[in-house]
Write a protein that holds these residues in place. Structure first.
Motif, PDB file in Angstrom:
ATOM      1  N   UNK A   1     -35.927 -11.563  28.860  1.00 36.69           N
ATOM      2  CA  UNK A   1     -34.752 -11.499  27.978  1.00 36.69           C
ATOM      3  C   UNK A   1     -33.289 -12.251  28.424  1.00 36.69           C
ATOM      4  N   UNK A   2     -33.462 -12.776  29.819  1.00 36.95           N
ATOM      5  CA  UNK A   2     -32.377 -13.462  30.591  1.00 36.95           C
ATOM      6  C   UNK A   2     -32.403 -14.996  30.002  1.00 36.95           C
ATOM      7  N   UNK A   3     -31.476 -15.306  29.276  1.00 34.97           N
ATOM      8  CA  UNK A   3     -31.644 -16.900  28.756  1.00 34.97           C
ATOM      9  C   UNK A   3     -31.363 -17.694  29.881  1.00 34.97           C
ATOM     10  N   UNK A   4     -30.723 -17.607  30.917  1.00 40.73           N
ATOM     11  CA  UNK A   4     -30.400 -18.562  31.872  1.00 40.73           C
ATOM     12  C   UNK A   4     -31.750 -18.693  32.632  1.00 40.73           C
ATOM     13  N   UNK A   5     -32.366 -17.532  33.016  1.00 38.45           N
ATOM     14  CA  UNK A   5     -33.712 -17.498  34.029  1.00 38.45           C
ATOM     15  C   UNK A   5     -34.678 -18.041  32.886  1.00 38.45           C
ATOM     16  N   UNK A   6     -34.732 -17.868  31.603  1.00 40.43           N
ATOM     17  CA  UNK A   6     -35.804 -18.214  30.754  1.00 40.43           C
ATOM     18  C   UNK A   6     -35.744 -19.838  30.537  1.00 40.43           C
ATOM     19  N   UNK A   7     -34.769 -20.428  30.461  1.00 36.59           N
ATOM     20  CA  UNK A   7     -34.281 -21.805  30.365  1.00 36.59           C
ATOM     21  C   UNK A   7     -34.764 -22.570  31.758  1.00 36.59           C
ATOM     22  N   UNK A   8     -34.676 -21.953  32.768  1.00 39.80           N
ATOM     23  CA  UNK A   8     -35.407 -22.527  34.159  1.00 39.80           C
ATOM     24  C   UNK A   8     -36.604 -22.363  33.944  1.00 39.80           C
ATOM     25  N   UNK A   9     -37.052 -21.412  33.753  1.00 36.56           N
ATOM     26  CA  UNK A   9     -38.637 -21.428  33.784  1.00 36.56           C
ATOM     27  C   UNK A   9     -39.297 -22.291  32.726  1.00 36.56           C
ATOM     28  N   UNK A  10     -38.739 -22.419  31.572  1.00 37.94           N
ATOM     29  CA  UNK A  10     -39.142 -23.402  30.619  1.00 37.94           C
ATOM     30  C   UNK A  10     -39.185 -24.658  31.093  1.00 37.94           C
ATOM     31  N   UNK A  11     -38.298 -25.228  31.759  1.00 37.09           N
ATOM     32  CA  UNK A  11     -38.082 -26.810  32.464  1.00 37.09           C
ATOM     33  C   UNK A  11     -39.340 -26.773  33.390  1.00 37.09           C
ATOM     34  N   UNK A  12     -39.504 -25.602  34.325  1.00 38.19           N
ATOM     35  CA  UNK A  12     -40.620 -25.717  35.214  1.00 38.19           C
ATOM     36  C   UNK A  12     -41.878 -25.908  34.305  1.00 38.19           C
ATOM     37  N   UNK A  13     -42.297 -25.312  33.354  1.00 36.24           N
ATOM     38  CA  UNK A  13     -43.569 -25.489  32.651  1.00 36.24           C
ATOM     39  C   UNK A  13     -43.533 -27.094  32.093  1.00 36.24           C
ATOM     40  N   UNK A  14     -42.267 -27.373  31.477  1.00 34.53           N
ATOM     41  CA  UNK A  14     -42.221 -28.760  30.891  1.00 34.53           C
ATOM     42  C   UNK A  14     -42.588 -29.874  31.925  1.00 34.53           C
ATOM     43  N   UNK A  15     -41.987 -29.761  33.049  1.00 33.24           N
ATOM     44  CA  UNK A  15     -42.237 -30.853  34.061  1.00 33.24           C
ATOM     45  C   UNK A  15     -43.802 -30.730  34.603  1.00 33.24           C
ATOM     46  N   UNK A  16     -44.637 -29.470  34.498  1.00 30.81           N
ATOM     47  CA  UNK A  16     -45.769 -29.599  34.648  1.00 30.81           C
ATOM     48  C   UNK A  16     -46.549 -30.307  33.646  1.00 30.81           C
TER      49      UNK A  16
ATOM     50  N   UNK B   1     -32.170 -13.904  18.644  1.00 31.44           N
ATOM     51  CA  UNK B   1     -30.860 -13.585  18.246  1.00 31.44           C
ATOM     52  C   UNK B   1     -31.023 -12.336  17.232  1.00 31.44           C
ATOM     53  N   UNK B   2     -32.265 -12.267  16.394  1.00 30.63           N
ATOM     54  CA  UNK B   2     -32.341 -11.171  15.372  1.00 30.63           C
ATOM     55  C   UNK B   2     -32.589  -9.864  16.178  1.00 30.63           C
ATOM     56  N   UNK B   3     -33.104  -9.855  17.303  1.00 27.60           N
ATOM     57  CA  UNK B   3     -33.356  -8.717  17.993  1.00 27.60           C
ATOM     58  C   UNK B   3     -32.027  -8.229  18.797  1.00 27.60           C
ATOM     59  N   UNK B   4     -31.219  -9.055  18.949  1.00 29.32           N
ATOM     60  CA  UNK B   4     -30.048  -8.721  19.740  1.00 29.32           C
ATOM     61  C   UNK B   4     -29.054  -8.232  18.640  1.00 29.32           C
ATOM     62  N   UNK B   5     -29.125  -8.834  17.356  1.00 29.67           N
ATOM     63  CA  UNK B   5     -28.462  -8.257  16.452  1.00 29.67           C
ATOM     64  C   UNK B   5     -28.962  -6.886  16.036  1.00 29.67           C
ATOM     65  N   UNK B   6     -30.302  -6.640  16.133  1.00 26.75           N
ATOM     66  CA  UNK B   6     -30.778  -5.222  15.702  1.00 26.75           C
ATOM     67  C   UNK B   6     -30.095  -4.200  16.794  1.00 26.75           C
ATOM     68  N   UNK B   7     -30.578  -4.752  18.164  1.00 27.93           N
ATOM     69  CA  UNK B   7     -30.146  -3.846  19.216  1.00 27.93           C
ATOM     70  C   UNK B   7     -28.419  -3.509  19.460  1.00 27.93           C
ATOM     71  N   UNK B   8     -27.547  -4.635  18.957  1.00 27.17           N
ATOM     72  CA  UNK B   8     -26.266  -4.316  18.750  1.00 27.17           C
ATOM     73  C   UNK B   8     -25.831  -3.291  17.827  1.00 27.17           C
ATOM     74  N   UNK B   9     -26.531  -3.282  16.499  1.00 31.99           N
ATOM     75  CA  UNK B   9     -26.425  -2.466  15.383  1.00 31.99           C
ATOM     76  C   UNK B   9     -26.822  -1.213  15.849  1.00 31.99           C
ATOM     77  N   UNK B  10     -27.921  -0.902  16.613  1.00 25.27           N
ATOM     78  CA  UNK B  10     -28.111   0.066  16.989  1.00 25.27           C
ATOM     79  C   UNK B  10     -27.367   0.938  18.113  1.00 25.27           C
ATOM     80  N   UNK B  11     -27.003  -0.052  18.979  1.00 24.67           N
ATOM     81  CA  UNK B  11     -25.799   0.349  20.052  1.00 24.67           C
ATOM     82  C   UNK B  11     -24.590   0.877  19.359  1.00 24.67           C
TER      83      UNK B  11
END
Length: 893
Positions: free
Chosen positions: A159-174, A311-321
């Motif tokens: 759910x953390x975008x910054x950490x997600x992007x780092x891990x994606x780059x690791x996978x791409x490099x492999x 983005x959709x999940x966040x909008x739903x969560x924001x609406x519920x919040x």
């Protein structure tokens, strides 16, 4: 598949290319479609027909186009003698609708081109063709599916975008061997933000990426693979060869036609050292394969879908919040209302319109002095307790709110308390409706009795004097205005205004203190109220001034009679702190008539009459038109005086002072004169008192001192008379100036005369009234060797004590004694003054000498100096100059 090959010319900006050396890519004789592209300018397409050593540039759409300062209209022929100037970003793009190049051993499309350039392929994304199953690509597809699975798992679990992007780059490099990698998100149309960076050394620092590439990928929705062949680099400049990107691939993050960003991977020509490519061939990177780009495109689609879902999940969560926050806020609002109602001590009520039942809270009942069981649940319990003067208004507004004519029910009214008194309450409520039908009205009742009492007190304070309890100026002006209106409507209605000022109140206030002064004002107010008739108004106008409005007078004499009674009442002693006080008063009377329209005009005239009574020593004066004209003339004269001071309408006359032994002129007295532009010469007896009252005498006095000193300096130099002096009359207000001695010293220095040549004249009255304040200033002037004259000696206090207390040099005997010096008593007075002055080592000047007989007697008494019309009337400076000449002789000699 459409491929666009772009050639970036390997020339420095500003280089002129001869047409005959223009790159020939496919030989001569054919027509090829080119596009000239400059930074920030959309590409324009041209047909280049290369025949017979000529290049034909023709716009495809016939538009006028500028290409590197070359304007192309319709068709332009360039010979081999012509040149085209190269810009920094000139790129020739060649479009192919079909594959026209051969497959090389290095795995990329290549076209022979001169000079060195960059080969770039743009591939339109076709989702259905990605990972097309075939036997030849089975191994590659297995790797791609494995990588996509890893990416999908990370996208779904992180759910953390910054950490997600780092891990994606690791996978791409492999999955894809790359030198550097980055993920960019699109902020808006022209801005991109790098969210993750990774290099082969695991460093996560940012590195430059071409914004042109990112813009092309995100705006045109294409993926790009690019590679610079090794042999092409050998002919390029050193600045291009060093630390360049050898190969890169870039694909969009896309989901359902929405672009979120871009994925970027590259392989650099050199790692760290600026070594030439031809010397380090091993450092030249392998090119990316089309399969690498296809894998990147697929991963980009998956990441884009994940971002869209996130983005959709966040909008739903924001609406519920937000919904939860709204529910919580409603719950807290209900709790706050209950607490606020309790804290505010308000009584609540709820009226059911259909049944007529009303719920009254315990506080509502206790507010009126009742217990819970003593009030029934009906509307009469409320309405029957409303004050009869307020009932109609409350019932009307309540009914209008129920019918929907008023959006809110809110009214202040009085309610009967159990103890028989009325309290003030604020009732407010709101209707509950269903299909425009009112079901109930809910509201509250607040006790506002204290607020109403405070408002009444404020209203009283606004119109009544706090100390005496009498009406103040505001209330008096209101009643005066009412009396003026009534007099204008009714010719028989008569009224008058008495303006009264206490004569000695300031003395009492200063000597006994303000507390005693306040008690005295209270007693005076009580006496005034005892004298006036019912219906009349006595008001404290301010300080020790009182104003009385007499209404419904039978005749005008009544106003004078009441003024006499007031004067008699105030003549009786006031006893405060076992001490008697006697207060005199001056009263001005203004009779109301149809000529008055404003209250301030009446008060102005009454005040004028009061000052006339004070100056004449009378108990009262009745205002007449002559007083108004006199005051108006005085005001006009004051205005003219101020104007003349600016326009310099004043001048000095001089009257000689003669030594009675040698009959030589030893000095002169400067006398101020005013030449009015309309009236001519104005008497000093008329404008000097006015200047004193308005404090203009200070400015006039300083002007006179400067003018007299400058004139004296001229006479001393012109007639070689360094002993000649000038005397100037000084006002008490001038002596009150701080640092007077220093200021006079500055005047003397500017005029270049000695202090001993300036004589300052002051009257006995001024000296004695300000003795304590002036003694230091006089001593400072004496230390400067400036002589002090006592003017009009014998007419003031005639106190002998100040003759030795103050540094006095000369006495000037008043002209009233000289005028009748032939009489024995006056002769003896003058003898006594001269003898006294000589005994105190002072000189004597006799003023007002007009006859030879007066002069003879003064010489007989030993008078030192003389001044008067016998010698000369006050004259202008040129007449004094004639007297100072050696040829001048007195007529009486």
């Amino acid at each position: 598949m459409e491929i666009i090959l772009a050639v970036k010319l390997g020339y420095k900006p500003g280089t002129k290319i001869k047409v005959e050396s223009f790159p020939a890519m496919f030989g001569s004789g054919g027509e090829n479609t080119f596009a000239f592209s400059e930074r920030g300018v959309a590409s324009q397409h041209f047909i280049i027909n290369q025949k017979n050593n000529k290049i034909l540039l023709r716009s495809m759409d016939g538009a006028i186009t500028r290409v590197n300062n070359l304007i192309v209209e319709e068709k332009v022929e360039l010979t081999n003698l012509d040149y085209i100037t190269v810009s920094e970003d000139l790129i020739l793009q060649v479009h192919f609708k079909k594959k026209t190049s051969r497959r090389t051993s290095k795995g990329y499309d290549q076209i022979k081109m001169e000079p060195g350039g960059v080969l770039r392929q743009r591939i339109d994304v076709d989702k259905t063709s990605i990972l097309e199953p075939s036997t030849q690509k089975l191994k590659y597809s297995h790797r791609a599916l494995k990588t996509i699975y890893a990416v999908l798992r990370k996208c779904n679990n992180e759910s953390n975008d910054e950490l997600l992007f780092d891990r994606l780059l690791d996978a791409l490099f492999k999955a894809i061997d790359a030198e550097r990698g980055a993920i960019f998100l699109q902020i808006d149309k022209d801005n991109y933000e790098g969210k993750a960076f990774l290099t082969s050394t695991n460093e996560r620092d940012q590195f430059p990426v071409s914004t042109t590439v990112l813009k092309d990928v995100m705006q045109n929705r294409v993926s790009i693979i690019s590679h610079i062949p090794e042999d092409d680099m050998l002919s390029s400049s050193e600045s291009i060869r060093l630390q360049m990107v050898g190969s890169f691939i870039c694909a969009p993050l896309i989901s359902y036609e929405k672009i979120f960003g871009a994925l970027y991977l590259d392989r650099t020509i050199l790692h760290n050292q600026p070594t030439l490519v031809e010397q380090e061939a091993d450092n030249y990177p392998e090119p990316f394969l089309i399969e690498d780009l296809e894998l990147l495109v697929a991963i980009g689609i998956q990441i884009g879908s994940s971002l869209a879902k996130s983005l959709l999940i966040r909008k739903v969560r924001q609406s519920l919040f937000e919904k939860e926050k709204l529910v919580q806020a409603l719950r807290e609002s209900e709790e706050r209302y209950a607490l606020a109602a309790s804290a505010a001590n308000d009584g609540l009520w709820d009226c059911d319109i259909q049944s007529g039942n009303v719920y009254y809270s315990t506080r509502w009942k206790s507010m009126l002095g009742y217990q819970d069981s003593e009030i029934d649940s009906n509307l009469d319990e409320w309405f029957h307790r409303i004050h009869e003067e307020d009932f109609g208004k409350v019932k009307e507004e309540f009914d209008q709110h129920i019918s929907g004519k008023l959006p809110r029910f809110q009214i202040e009214h009085r309610m009967l308390h159990r103890d028989g008194n009325y309290i003030w309450v604020l009732n407010q409520g709101i209707a509950v409706r269903d299909n425009n039908k009112t079901l109930r009205v809910v509201g509250s009742q607040t006790d506002i009795t204290k607020r109403k009492q405070a408002e009444a007190q404020l209203l009283h304070d606004a119109f009544y004097d706090v100390l005496t309890g009498l009406p103040n100026r505001a209330l008096l002006m209101s009643r005066l205005q009412r009396a003026i209106y009534r007099a204008n409507r009714d010719a028989k209605y008569m009224f008058a205004v008495l303006f009264m000022d206490l004569d000695s109140f300031k003395v009492v206030n200063d000597s006994m203190g303000h507390v005693t002064g306040d008690e005295l004002l209270i007693d005076i107010a009580k006496r005034l109220q005892q004298v006036i008739r019912p219906g009349d108004t006595v008001a404290r106008f301010g300080g020790d001034e009182f104003t009385i409005l007499l209404e419904n007078l039978q005749n005008l004499q009544q106003a004078s009679d009441i003024a006499d009674v007031l004067h008699e009442q105030l003549a009786e002693p006031f006893t405060l702190n076992d001490q008697d006080f006697f207060m005199g008063a001056s009263i001005g009377i203004a009779i109301g008539n149809v000529d008055y329209e404003e209250p301030q005009d009446l008060l102005r005239d009454a005040d004028t009459a009061m000052y006339r009574a004070k100056s004449n020593g009378k108990p009262y004066e009745v205002f007449d038109r002559q007083m108004h004209e006199s005051v108006t003339a005085l005001l006009r004269l004051e205005t003219d005086l101020r104007k003349s001071l600016v326009e310099k309408d004043f001048f000095l006359c001089y009257q000689p002072i003669v030594d009675l032994k040698s009959f030589q002129i030893t000095g002169m007295e400067s006398l101020m004169r005013w030449h009015h532009q309309e009236r001519g010469l104005v008497s000093p007896g008329e404008f000097i008192p006015l200047a004193e009252r308005t404090k203009l005498i200070i400015d006039l006095g300083w002007w006179a001192i400067r003018e007299a000193c400058q004139q004296l300096a001229y006479f001393q130099k012109e007639f070689s008379r360094p002993d000649l002096s000038v005397s100037v009359n000084m006002s008490a207000k001038q002596f009150a100036i701080h640092d007077l001695a220093r200021l006079i010293g500055d005047v003397l220095n500017n005029a270049c005369i000695r202090p001993g040549n300036l004589k300052l004249e002051i009257t006995e009255t001024v000296l004695m009234e300000n003795a304590k304040a002036m003694i230091k200033t006089l001593n400072d002037l004496k230390l400067m060797n400036i002589d002090l004259y006592i003017d009009d000696f014998g007419t003031g206090y005639s106190s002998l004590s100040y003759l030795h207390r103050f540094p006095i040099s000369i006495l000037k005997v008043d002209r009233s004694f000289i005028f009748e010096i032939t009489k024995k008593e006056n002769f003896e007075i003058v003898r006594t003054i001269i003898t006294l002055a000589h005994n105190l080592d002072m000189k004597v000047v006799a003023e007002g000498i007009e006859t030879s007989e007066q002069l003879k007697l003064l010489m007989q008494l030993g008078c030192d100096f003389g001044q008067g019309n016998l010698f000369s009337v006050p004259v202008r400076n040129h007449e004094i100059a004639k007297m100072l000449s050696k040829s001048h002789r007195w007529d009486f000699l």
